[in-house]
Design a protein around this motif. Structure first.
Motif, short mmCIF file in Angstrom:
data_model
loop_
_atom_site.label_atom_id
_atom_site.label_comp_id
_atom_site.label_asym_id
_atom_site.label_seq_id
_atom_site.Cartn_x
_atom_site.Cartn_y
_atom_site.Cartn_z
N SER A 110 0.87 -1.17 0.00
CA SER A 110 0.00 0.00 0.00
C SER A 110 0.91 1.21 0.00
O SER A 110 1.62 1.46 0.98
CB SER A 110 -0.92 0.00 1.22
N THR A 111 0.92 1.95 -1.09
CA THR A 111 1.91 3.01 -1.29
C THR A 111 1.35 4.42 -1.20
O THR A 111 2.12 5.38 -1.13
CB THR A 111 2.59 2.84 -2.65
N ALA A 112 0.00 4.58 -1.25
CA ALA A 112 -0.57 5.92 -1.25
C ALA A 112 -2.01 5.84 -0.79
O ALA A 112 -2.59 4.75 -0.62
CB ALA A 112 -0.48 6.55 -2.64
N GLU A 113 -2.60 7.02 -0.58
CA GLU A 113 -4.02 7.06 -0.22
C GLU A 113 -4.91 6.68 -1.39
O GLU A 113 -5.99 6.11 -1.20
CB GLU A 113 -4.37 8.47 0.26
N GLU A 114 -4.46 6.97 -2.61
CA GLU A 114 -5.31 6.68 -3.78
C GLU A 114 -4.44 6.65 -5.03
O GLU A 114 -3.39 7.30 -5.10
CB GLU A 114 -6.39 7.77 -3.90
N TYR A 115 -4.89 5.86 -6.01
CA TYR A 115 -4.26 5.81 -7.34
C TYR A 115 -5.18 6.47 -8.36
O TYR A 115 -6.41 6.35 -8.28
CB TYR A 115 -4.01 4.36 -7.78
N ASP A 116 -4.58 7.12 -9.32
CA ASP A 116 -5.31 7.63 -10.48
C ASP A 116 -5.33 6.50 -11.52
O ASP A 116 -4.43 6.40 -12.36
CB ASP A 116 -4.64 8.89 -11.03
N LEU A 117 -6.34 5.63 -11.45
CA LEU A 117 -6.35 4.43 -12.27
C LEU A 117 -6.47 4.76 -13.76
O LEU A 117 -5.92 4.04 -14.60
CB LEU A 117 -7.50 3.51 -11.84
N PHE A 138 -10.91 11.85 13.82
CA PHE A 138 -12.16 11.63 13.11
C PHE A 138 -11.92 11.31 11.64
O PHE A 138 -12.69 10.57 11.03
CB PHE A 138 -13.08 12.85 13.26
N ALA A 139 -10.85 11.85 11.06
CA ALA A 139 -10.50 11.50 9.69
C ALA A 139 -10.11 10.03 9.59
O ALA A 139 -10.52 9.32 8.67
CB ALA A 139 -9.37 12.39 9.18
N LEU A 140 -9.33 9.55 10.56
CA LEU A 140 -8.94 8.14 10.57
C LEU A 140 -10.14 7.25 10.82
O LEU A 140 -10.28 6.20 10.19
CB LEU A 140 -7.87 7.92 11.66
N ARG A 141 -11.01 7.65 11.72
CA ARG A 141 -12.23 6.86 11.98
C ARG A 141 -13.12 6.83 10.74
O ARG A 141 -13.77 5.81 10.47
CB ARG A 141 -12.98 7.45 13.17
N HIS A 142 -13.15 7.91 9.99
CA HIS A 142 -13.98 7.96 8.79
C HIS A 142 -13.50 6.96 7.74
O HIS A 142 -14.30 6.21 7.18
CB HIS A 142 -13.96 9.38 8.21
N VAL A 143 -12.20 6.92 7.48
CA VAL A 143 -11.69 6.02 6.44
C VAL A 143 -11.82 4.56 6.87
O VAL A 143 -11.99 3.68 6.02
CB VAL A 143 -10.22 6.34 6.09
N ILE A 144 -11.76 4.29 8.17
CA ILE A 144 -11.86 2.90 8.65
C ILE A 144 -13.30 2.40 8.58
O ILE A 144 -13.58 1.30 8.10
CB ILE A 144 -11.31 2.79 10.08
N ASN A 145 -14.24 3.21 9.04
CA ASN A 145 -15.61 2.74 9.21
C ASN A 145 -16.55 3.12 8.07
O ASN A 145 -17.60 2.50 7.93
CB ASN A 145 -16.18 3.30 10.53
N LEU A 146 -16.20 4.12 7.27
CA LEU A 146 -17.12 4.58 6.23
C LEU A 146 -16.56 4.43 4.82
O LEU A 146 -17.30 4.12 3.89
CB LEU A 146 -17.49 6.06 6.48
N SER A 147 -15.27 4.66 4.63
CA SER A 147 -14.70 4.68 3.28
C SER A 147 -14.05 3.36 2.88
O SER A 147 -13.47 3.29 1.80
CB SER A 147 -13.68 5.81 3.17
N SER A 148 -14.09 2.35 3.72
CA SER A 148 -13.45 1.08 3.41
C SER A 148 -14.44 -0.06 3.58
O SER A 148 -15.58 0.15 4.03
CB SER A 148 -12.23 0.85 4.31
N ASP A 149 -13.99 -1.27 3.24
CA ASP A 149 -14.83 -2.47 3.35
C ASP A 149 -14.46 -3.29 4.58
O ASP A 149 -14.66 -4.50 4.61
CB ASP A 149 -14.67 -3.34 2.09
N LEU A 150 -13.92 -2.64 5.61
CA LEU A 150 -13.50 -3.37 6.80
C LEU A 150 -14.68 -3.93 7.59
O LEU A 150 -14.56 -4.95 8.26
CB LEU A 150 -12.65 -2.48 7.70
N LEU A 151 -15.83 -3.26 7.53
CA LEU A 151 -16.98 -3.66 8.34
C LEU A 151 -18.01 -4.46 7.58
O LEU A 151 -18.97 -4.96 8.18
CB LEU A 151 -17.66 -2.40 8.94
N ASP A 152 -17.81 -4.64 6.29
CA ASP A 152 -18.82 -5.34 5.49
C ASP A 152 -18.15 -6.00 4.30
O ASP A 152 -17.03 -5.65 3.91
CB ASP A 152 -19.90 -4.36 5.02
N VAL A 153 -18.87 -6.96 3.70
CA VAL A 153 -18.38 -7.65 2.51
C VAL A 153 -18.70 -6.79 1.29
O VAL A 153 -19.82 -6.27 1.17
CB VAL A 153 -19.02 -9.04 2.38
N PRO A 154 -17.78 -6.58 0.36
CA PRO A 154 -18.07 -5.78 -0.84
C PRO A 154 -19.23 -6.34 -1.66
O PRO A 154 -19.52 -7.54 -1.63
CB PRO A 154 -16.75 -5.84 -1.62
N ASP A 155 -19.90 -5.45 -2.38
CA ASP A 155 -21.06 -5.85 -3.18
C ASP A 155 -20.69 -6.86 -4.27
O ASP A 155 -21.56 -7.60 -4.74
CB ASP A 155 -21.69 -4.61 -3.83
#
Length: 360
Positions: free
Chosen positions: A87-94, A264-281
């Motif tokens: 994991s090298t960055a916060e985001e990639y420009d795919l 709160f920024a760290l809590r946001h990415v863990i619980n809202l912006s990632s799939d840590l709490l749920d299985v991806p669609d």
């Protein structure tokens, strides 16, 4: 005096083991201090000093998870291949990354079921029968299959222009994951072996590799966030000591608010912006891949690590809120004293005017 009485009155020097916490080179070390019973009863002050050292026990740091070492090509077992995850960055420009891959003409980018958040690249030039593949995830992680150490370093260098908010080199290397995989016997489902090796189908295994890569990339990203949280905890560790000793806290309200925002920024990415709490669609209509994804997440203890991180964040939030309340109270007290001083000054002027008008 009889020999029996002399033996009875003889001082007892039996050793007593006392647990001592010693701080040396910023590391908490535990050792056993042997103290004679005679010293124990004659020098109680030394025992109180030991108790004071015990009371100054610091918080234990997060132990680093043991990772598999990278195996050189000459030491690899036949039929066993490596998987490297970074994991090298916060985001990639795919979108720009796909154009860069096409320009280099070394890897052929593909899509995974029209998923715009991942790019699957396959090497055009083969080295042996096993293909070399890479999965680039938009959240800043990449998983390399059957790559050599030199090729993986070149790919990490290639990713630099397409990274947003890149991590430091130490961060990337310390939280990287290394695993092995081999082909499963035909007819059996993919999974994990008792030794922790990944077992995939010998043919048409792109979705299985994607599922493995998805879970591994999530684990690597979680490791980056764990390290960020540990770094944050180290930055506010002095607050606990200052509160305990009653000394002046060297932090302003603006800094406390900024620390609150980081949490709160760290809590946001863990619980809202990632799939840590749920299985991806993606796995909802693919039951076999969902089972595989959950098994890999269980292997990396993602649910437990996420819960522990949230508990640590809650503790940090309570500490920062206590600090903010303390700083606000100090600010209010300062304002109250300023008002009192102004009132006293005004009363003093009124007294001077009264004396000048009626008594002089």
């Amino acid at each position: 005096m009889s020999s029996f009485m002399r033996r009875l009155c003889k001082p007892i020097y039996t050793q007593v083991n006392i647990l001592v916490i010693a701080k040396k080179s910023n590391l908490n070390q535990i050792r056993l201090l042997s103290v004679s019973r005679q010293q124990f009863f004659k020098s109680p002050t030394s025992i109180f000093a030991i108790q004071e050292n015990i009371s100054s026990l610091h918080l234990k740091k997060r132990p680093l998870r043991k990772k598999k070492p990278f195996e050189d090509d000459e030491l690899k077992v036949p039929g066993l291949y490596n998987v490297l995850a970074y994991s090298t960055a916060e985001e990639y420009d795919l979108e720009a990354l796909v154009k860069g891959l096409q320009k280099e003409d070394l890897y052929e980018p593909k899509a995974i079921d029209n998923n715009m958040d991942v790019v699957h690249a396959v090497a055009k030039y083969k080295l042996g029968n096993e293909p070399r593949e890479i999965f680039f995830f938009r959240e800043g992680s990449c998983v390399m299959w059957n790559m050599t150490d030199m090729e993986s370093c070149n790919l990490l260098h290639f990713l630099k222009p397409y990274e947003q908010d890149s991590y430091t080199e130490n961060f990337v290397q310390n939280e990287a994951e290394v695993m092995n995989y081999k082909h499963q016997i035909e007819g059996k489902t993919a999974g994990l072996s008792p030794l922790g090796d990944m077992l995939i189908s010998p043919a048409d295994n792109s979705l299985e590799k994607y599922t493995f890569s998805n879970a591994i990339a999530l684990s690597v990203k979680l490791g980056i966030w764990e390290s960020s949280l540990e770094k944050y905890i180290d930055s506010i560790e002095f607050i606990t000591g200052d509160l305990k000793n009653g000394t002046r806290i060297k932090m302003t309200q603006e800094e406390a608010l900024r620390k609150h925002g980081e949490l709160f920024a760290l809590r946001h990415v863990i619980n809202l912006s990632s799939d840590l709490l749920d299985v991806p669609d993606f796995y909802w209509d693919r039951e076999n891949l969902e089972v595989l994804y959950n098994s890999v997440c269980t292997y990396f203890s993602i649910t437990k690590r996420t819960r522990v991180m949230n508990e640590k964040i809650n503790h940090c939030v309570e500490l920062i809120e206590l600090l903010s309340s303390h700083l606000s109270d100090k600010h209010h007290c300062r304002l109250e004293w300023m008002i009192i001083v102004l009132i006293m000054v005004e009363v003093g002027f009124e007294i001077i005017h009264y004396v000048d008008r009626y008594l002089v």
